[in-house]
Design an enzyme around this catalytic site. Sequence first.
Site, PDB file in Angstrom:
ATOM      1  CE1 TYR A 141      39.893  51.682  71.922  1.00  0.00           C
ATOM      2  CE2 TYR A 141      37.550  52.137  71.886  1.00  0.00           C
ATOM      3  CZ  TYR A 141      38.674  51.578  71.314  1.00  0.00           C
ATOM      4  OH  TYR A 141      38.567  50.911  70.107  1.00  0.00           O
ATOM      5  CE  LYS A 189      47.626  37.470  71.743  1.00  0.00           C
ATOM      6  NZ  LYS A 189      47.555  36.361  70.774  1.00  0.00           N
ATOM      7  CG  ASP A 221      45.272  35.404  68.571  1.00  0.00           C
ATOM      8  OD1 ASP A 221      44.563  35.056  69.535  1.00  0.00           O
ATOM      9  OD2 ASP A 221      46.497  35.183  68.526  1.00  0.00           O
ATOM     10  CG  ASP A 245      35.599  49.690  68.648  1.00  0.00           C
ATOM     11  OD1 ASP A 245      34.606  49.605  67.907  1.00  0.00           O
ATOM     12  OD2 ASP A 245      36.293  50.716  68.733  1.00  0.00           O
ATOM     13  CG  ASP A 249      33.032  47.878  63.498  1.00  0.00           C
ATOM     14  OD1 ASP A 249      32.065  48.039  64.277  1.00  0.00           O
ATOM     15  OD2 ASP A 249      33.534  48.792  62.836  1.00  0.00           O
TER      16      ASP A 249
END
Length: 367
Positions: A141, A189, A221, A245, A249
């Site tokens: 970001y 990751k 994942d 993020d 959610d």
Amino acid sequence: MKLKILVAAGDGIGPEVTAEAVRILESVAEFGGYDFEFRHAPIGGTAIKVHGSPLPESTLDAALESDAVLLGAVGSNEFNALPPNRRPEAGLLQLRQALGGFANLRPSFAWPALCSNSPLRAEVVNGADILFVRELLGGLYFGEPRSWDREAGSAWNTMRYTRDEVIRVARVAFELARARRNKVTSVDKANVLEVSQLWRATVSEIATQYPDVTLEHQYVDACAMHLMNTPRNFDVVLTENLFGDILSDEAAVITGSLGMLPSATIGGQVNLYEPVHGSAPDIAGKGIANPLGAILTAAMVLRHSAKLEQDAQAVETSVRKVLEQGYRTADLARGETRMTVSTQEMGRLVYQSLNEIIDRRQAMHAV
Ligand code: NAD
């Protein structure tokens, strides 16, 4: 106890749900004899309309002069044509950066009364209690370079972390785990990304300073799958900005609605508190938004900025009681209208329940 709180209600359902959160904080202040001072300032689309900027200087100054900022939500379809850096959402990103909070705490808790609301089976979610610690100021970001070369038909962003950025957020996660169930799951990751290899090596190093806390690593994942299959296995989930993020959610599924999730951003000059949901333009102005995420955010203000743990718990207990009594906002009601209440009515019910708890507490102290 003195606390200066800047209320930036923002757009869409922001003002509707924030009003209920402020009412709860005012009530706690009144009963406890605390001196909470509230100031209000525009942010997001509301601020663009009046000041031409999603984060006016006056709002930023007021935020920096406060002990805590309570934000509603930003975002409005009418500004979709603007470039990203002039949209309502840019105001929130700028505010987060200016306040300097790097650790975004997002609890995801399976309220017993709502377990049948989750699209997951009740026996899977029952007992789930996860605290996401999401790094908020680094990663994709904010990383440079970033650009979209329209002529070349290519675009790029940069995921970059320094060791120090990982260390400071990892410490927050391990400290918080100590006050919970002593487990940290660090998500990355590292099988593909160098930045994740730095993340994993640094978190493992910090873990040696917390021998009482169990550390496990998961690839993002796999974590996305485990969160849905076995949410009870998680305690504190530590991860970088983008992964956090998305995963937090996803974990909204555990609580049954995005409208139930609170958050706090700590570690900077001023703590920032906001429900996880956005401005929900599809339901704004209808009086049906769920204010519980905002009210639980108010509980986090009490816990992390006012250091009033007992009052924070009283607010959470009030929410639990109202849910146990069967009251639901539309997002939780699943078509059942008998106990469906408006935003304001839900706020009033929590307020009433809180007052009963505080009255009882004061009566016990008086004995
Ligand atoms: P959203 O969170 O606003 O809404 C997603 C869905 O959840 C909608 O169907 C909405 O009605 C529902 N919902 C959200 N909060 C609810 C609540 N309290 N009670 C009942 N239902 C609720 O996400 P979106 O639709 O992707 O985004 C809408 C706008 O909000 C966009 O402009 C987006 O950029 C912005 N946004 C802002 C924030 C923030 O301010 N922190 C976060 C996410 C999105």
